[in-house]
Design an enzyme around this catalytic site. Structure first.
Site, PDB file in Angstrom:
ATOM      1  N   ASP A  29       0.684  -1.216  -0.336  1.00 47.51           N
ATOM      2  CA  ASP A  29      -0.036   0.065   0.125  1.00 47.51           C
ATOM      3  C   ASP A  29       0.827   1.196   0.063  1.00 47.51           C
ATOM      4  OD1 ASP A  29      -3.184   0.498   1.216  1.00 47.51           O
ATOM      5  OD2 ASP A  29      -1.898   2.240   0.970  1.00 47.51           O
ATOM      6  N   ILE A  30       0.476   2.341  -0.921  1.00 49.06           N
ATOM      7  CA  ILE A  30       1.428   3.481  -0.963  1.00 49.06           C
ATOM      8  C   ILE A  30       1.354   4.313   0.227  1.00 49.06           C
ATOM      9  CG2 ILE A  30      -0.304   5.021  -2.031  1.00 49.06           C
ATOM     10  CD1 ILE A  30       1.535   5.589  -4.242  1.00 49.06           C
ATOM     11  N   ASN A  85     -12.967  -2.629   3.001  1.00 49.12           N
ATOM     12  CA  ASN A  85     -13.770  -1.485   3.241  1.00 49.12           C
ATOM     13  C   ASN A  85     -15.044  -1.542   2.119  1.00 49.12           C
ATOM     14  OD1 ASN A  85     -12.429  -0.421   5.431  1.00 49.12           O
ATOM     15  ND2 ASN A  85     -10.843   0.604   3.987  1.00 49.12           N
ATOM     16  N   GLN A  92     -14.304   3.093   1.905  1.00 42.92           N
ATOM     17  CA  GLN A  92     -13.732   2.639   0.583  1.00 42.92           C
ATOM     18  C   GLN A  92     -13.453   3.778  -0.258  1.00 42.92           C
ATOM     19  OE1 GLN A  92     -15.986  -0.195  -1.749  1.00 42.92           O
ATOM     20  NE2 GLN A  92     -14.360  -0.684  -3.197  1.00 42.92           N
ATOM     21  N   HIS A  98     -10.634  -5.027  -2.689  1.00 37.95           N
ATOM     22  CA  HIS A  98      -9.279  -5.380  -2.293  1.00 37.95           C
ATOM     23  C   HIS A  98      -9.195  -5.502  -0.688  1.00 37.95           C
ATOM     24  CE1 HIS A  98     -10.107  -0.900  -1.993  1.00 37.95           C
ATOM     25  NE2 HIS A  98      -9.100  -0.949  -0.923  1.00 37.95           N
TER      26      HIS A  98
HETATM   27  P1  AMP Z   1      -9.672   1.809   0.682  1.00 37.77           P
HETATM   28  O1  AMP Z   1      -9.693   3.091   1.241  1.00 37.77           O
HETATM   29  O2  AMP Z   1      -9.998   0.537   1.371  1.00 37.77           O
HETATM   30  O3  AMP Z   1     -10.351   1.974  -0.579  1.00 37.77           O
HETATM   31  O4  AMP Z   1      -8.129   1.420   0.309  1.00 37.77           O
HETATM   32  C1  AMP Z   1      -7.563   1.993  -0.681  1.00 37.77           C
HETATM   33  C2  AMP Z   1      -5.903   1.947  -0.604  1.00 37.77           C
HETATM   34  O5  AMP Z   1      -5.202   2.035  -1.721  1.00 37.77           O
HETATM   35  C3  AMP Z   1      -5.596   3.078   0.605  1.00 37.77           C
HETATM   36  O6  AMP Z   1      -4.944   2.478   1.655  1.00 37.77           O
HETATM   37  C4  AMP Z   1      -4.518   3.611  -0.535  1.00 37.77           C
HETATM   38  O7  AMP Z   1      -3.179   4.076   0.452  1.00 37.77           O
HETATM   39  C5  AMP Z   1      -3.996   2.389  -1.318  1.00 37.77           C
HETATM   40  N1  AMP Z   1      -3.487   3.252  -2.621  1.00 37.77           N
HETATM   41  C6  AMP Z   1      -4.214   4.114  -3.353  1.00 37.77           C
HETATM   42  N2  AMP Z   1      -3.452   4.151  -4.534  1.00 37.77           N
HETATM   43  C7  AMP Z   1      -2.291   3.184  -4.420  1.00 37.77           C
HETATM   44  C8  AMP Z   1      -1.317   2.887  -5.358  1.00 37.77           C
HETATM   45  N3  AMP Z   1      -0.982   3.513  -6.657  1.00 37.77           N
HETATM   46  N4  AMP Z   1      -0.441   1.975  -4.846  1.00 37.77           N
HETATM   47  C9  AMP Z   1      -0.696   1.467  -3.951  1.00 37.77           C
HETATM   48  N5  AMP Z   1      -1.508   1.706  -2.911  1.00 37.77           N
HETATM   49  C10 AMP Z   1      -2.646   2.743  -3.539  1.00 37.77           C
END
Ligand code: AMP
Ligand code: ZN
Length: 112
Positions: A29-30, A85, A92, A98
């Site tokens: 996760d970024i 989420n 989400q 995911h």
């Molecule tokens: P959610 O809030 O459950 O939809 O989680 C989305 C997750 O995606 C968050 O924890 C972000 O930090 C992660 N995310 C968004 N863009 C990227 C990316 N390019 N690479 C890796 N993780 C990401």
């Protein structure tokens, strides 16, 4: 399709991907919220948990088993947390299903 995670699956956006099979990928996760924080996602676009159907049973199980196996490979054998989420109130932000895997710090309950 304008989906961030579909673009990661397609290799159009870079990600720290460390696992891939024919149905799922995993990448870090970024915005890591723990020393270990990665996402396990289906390659197939499914927007939310509400969009899973009975035909996705095996895929849903594969996400869970992949998360468990990779968590242990990433040194989370003392425990870890899985989070999925769903939609706005669930927090989400990326509308491609995911599973978050968080580990190597003490988790608390309830979450915020
Ligand atoms: P959610 O809030 O459950 O939809 O989680 C989305 C997750 O995606 C968050 O924890 C972000 O930090 C992660 N995310 C968004 N863009 C990227 C990316 N390019 N690479 C890796 N993780 C990401
Ligand atoms: Zn997608």
């Amino acid at each position: 399709m304008d989906c961030l995670f579909c673009k990661i699956v397609a290799g159009e956006i870079p990600a720290r991907k460390f696992y891939e099979d024919d149905q799922v990928i995993a990448f870090h996760d970024i915005g890591a919220q723990a020393p270990v924080h990665f996402l396990v996602i289906p390659k197939k676009h499914i927007a939310t948990l509400n969009d899973l159907d009975e035909g996705d049973q095996a895929l849903a199980g594969l996400l869970l088993l992949t998360a468990q196996r990779l968590a242990n490979q990433q040194g989370c054998d003392d425990g870890f947390r899985l989070v999925m989420n769903c939609k706005a109130l669930g927090g989400q932000t990326v509308y491609h299903v995911h599973m978050h895997v968080l580990g190597q710090r003490q988790m608390t309950w309830p979450p915020g």
